[in-house]
Design a protein around this motif. Structure first.
Motif, PDB file in Angstrom:
ATOM      1  N   ALA A 189      93.700 -33.705 -48.680  1.00  0.00           N
ATOM      2  CA  ALA A 189      93.372 -35.108 -48.957  1.00  0.00           C
ATOM      3  C   ALA A 189      91.912 -35.241 -49.381  1.00  0.00           C
ATOM      4  O   ALA A 189      91.586 -35.973 -50.329  1.00  0.00           O
ATOM      5  N   TYR A 190      91.053 -34.520 -48.702  1.00  0.00           N
ATOM      6  CA  TYR A 190      89.621 -34.553 -49.035  1.00  0.00           C
ATOM      7  C   TYR A 190      89.385 -34.023 -50.450  1.00  0.00           C
ATOM      8  O   TYR A 190      88.694 -34.657 -51.253  1.00  0.00           O
ATOM      9  N   LEU A 214      95.799 -34.046 -36.050  1.00  0.00           N
ATOM     10  CA  LEU A 214      95.806 -34.001 -37.508  1.00  0.00           C
ATOM     11  C   LEU A 214      96.183 -32.600 -37.983  1.00  0.00           C
ATOM     12  O   LEU A 214      95.811 -31.606 -37.362  1.00  0.00           O
ATOM     13  N   ASP A 215      96.872 -32.560 -39.086  1.00  0.00           N
ATOM     14  CA  ASP A 215      97.139 -31.302 -39.773  1.00  0.00           C
ATOM     15  C   ASP A 215      95.877 -31.001 -40.591  1.00  0.00           C
ATOM     16  O   ASP A 215      95.560 -31.725 -41.538  1.00  0.00           O
ATOM     17  N   ARG A 225      85.879 -35.950 -34.178  1.00  0.00           N
ATOM     18  CA  ARG A 225      87.063 -36.781 -34.453  1.00  0.00           C
ATOM     19  C   ARG A 225      87.419 -37.606 -33.219  1.00  0.00           C
ATOM     20  O   ARG A 225      87.694 -38.803 -33.320  1.00  0.00           O
ATOM     21  N   ALA A 230      96.349 -30.625 -44.322  1.00  0.00           N
ATOM     22  CA  ALA A 230      96.558 -31.925 -44.975  1.00  0.00           C
ATOM     23  C   ALA A 230      95.225 -32.669 -45.102  1.00  0.00           C
ATOM     24  O   ALA A 230      94.972 -33.323 -46.124  1.00  0.00           O
ATOM     25  N   LEU A 231      94.378 -32.549 -44.088  1.00  0.00           N
ATOM     26  CA  LEU A 231      93.051 -33.164 -44.139  1.00  0.00           C
ATOM     27  C   LEU A 231      92.250 -32.584 -45.301  1.00  0.00           C
ATOM     28  O   LEU A 231      91.671 -33.318 -46.101  1.00  0.00           O
ATOM     29  N   ARG A 267      87.322 -33.143 -39.334  1.00  0.00           N
ATOM     30  CA  ARG A 267      87.708 -31.734 -39.178  1.00  0.00           C
ATOM     31  C   ARG A 267      87.209 -31.144 -37.866  1.00  0.00           C
ATOM     32  O   ARG A 267      87.718 -30.141 -37.405  1.00  0.00           O
ATOM     33  N   PHE A 300      89.905 -42.330 -41.556  1.00  0.00           N
ATOM     34  CA  PHE A 300      91.316 -41.990 -41.718  1.00  0.00           C
ATOM     35  C   PHE A 300      91.885 -42.664 -42.965  1.00  0.00           C
ATOM     36  O   PHE A 300      92.549 -42.023 -43.785  1.00  0.00           O
ATOM     37  N   TYR A 343      85.284 -36.378 -43.953  1.00  0.00           N
ATOM     38  CA  TYR A 343      85.835 -35.023 -43.807  1.00  0.00           C
ATOM     39  C   TYR A 343      85.114 -34.254 -42.705  1.00  0.00           C
ATOM     40  O   TYR A 343      85.749 -33.619 -41.857  1.00  0.00           O
ATOM     41  N   ARG A 351      95.905 -42.733 -38.479  1.00  0.00           N
ATOM     42  CA  ARG A 351      94.831 -42.851 -37.489  1.00  0.00           C
ATOM     43  C   ARG A 351      95.340 -42.305 -36.155  1.00  0.00           C
ATOM     44  O   ARG A 351      95.896 -43.036 -35.338  1.00  0.00           O
ATOM     45  N   LEU A 403      95.023 -40.765 -44.302  1.00  0.00           N
ATOM     46  CA  LEU A 403      95.650 -40.075 -43.172  1.00  0.00           C
ATOM     47  C   LEU A 403      95.971 -41.064 -42.055  1.00  0.00           C
ATOM     48  O   LEU A 403      95.301 -42.094 -41.922  1.00  0.00           O
TER      49      LEU A 403
END
Length: 176
Positions: free
Chosen positions: A24-25, A16-17, A68, A20-21, A63, A5, A59, A12, A10
């Motif tokens: 960010a990746y 999660l969106d 996760r 957005a993940l 995802r 995270f 990632y 913790r 992101l």
């Protein structure tokens, strides 16, 4: 080393969106990708390669809702699958019935499609239950007895999810 995270910047938490993940990746992987560091020193290239691999692993883990959950449960100090193998007996009986159903309809494409839809629905229900339990867990201090109970319930759900994932995998496996 930071957790997945933190590595991706992101919060913790389980919810999660996913856009957005991904953003960010992509942002972070562009900055550290080895292709952009070909003129760097060997030590810098090695660091770039290691960070790129860590971002890829983060990632891939975050995802997938089950990976996760397993990862986050580990961060919370929850039991691993090896430490806590328990599954609700009624769920296990239900999964054995599902396996029998699968074997009975293996050569019927429409029945297989219906079973797959049912298994995916069950999988979605587990994801919803995981989200609810993690939301509850995030509100409770670690030292509260209820925290441990919720972590165990999450582990039981993850153990159950493995059965559903196995059924989905077996749907597409050739008949023995």
């Amino acid at each position: 080393m930071s957790d997945h995270f933190e590595l991706l910047g992101l919060p913790r938490r389980y919810a999660l969106d996913l856009r957005a993940l991904e953003q960010a990746y992509l942002l972070r992987s562009r900055a550290v990708h080895p292709d952009f560091h070909t003129t760097a020193t060997p030590a810098e290239q090695a660091a770039s390669l290691a960070l790129s691999a860590a971002l890829n692993a983060a990632y891939a883990t975050l995802r997938d809702p089950f990976r996760r959950a397993d990862y986050l449960l580990n961060l919370y100090g929850g039991p691993s699958a090896e430490e806590h193998k328990q599954i609700p007996p009624e769920f296990l009986a239900e999964m054995l019935e599902c396996r029998e159903q699968l074997e009975q309809v293996r050569h019927n494409p429409q029945a297989l499609a219906d079973l797959e839809a049912d298994f995916r629905r069950r999988q979605d229900q587990v994801i919803e239950q995981l989200a609810a339990l993690f939301a509850e867990l995030e509100k409770i201090p670690d030292h509260e007895p209820q925290h441990l109970d919720i972590r165990r319930r999450i582990r039981m759900l993850l153990n159950a999810a493995r059965y559903i994932q196995g059924l989905l995998r077996d749907l597409h496996a050739p008949a023995p």
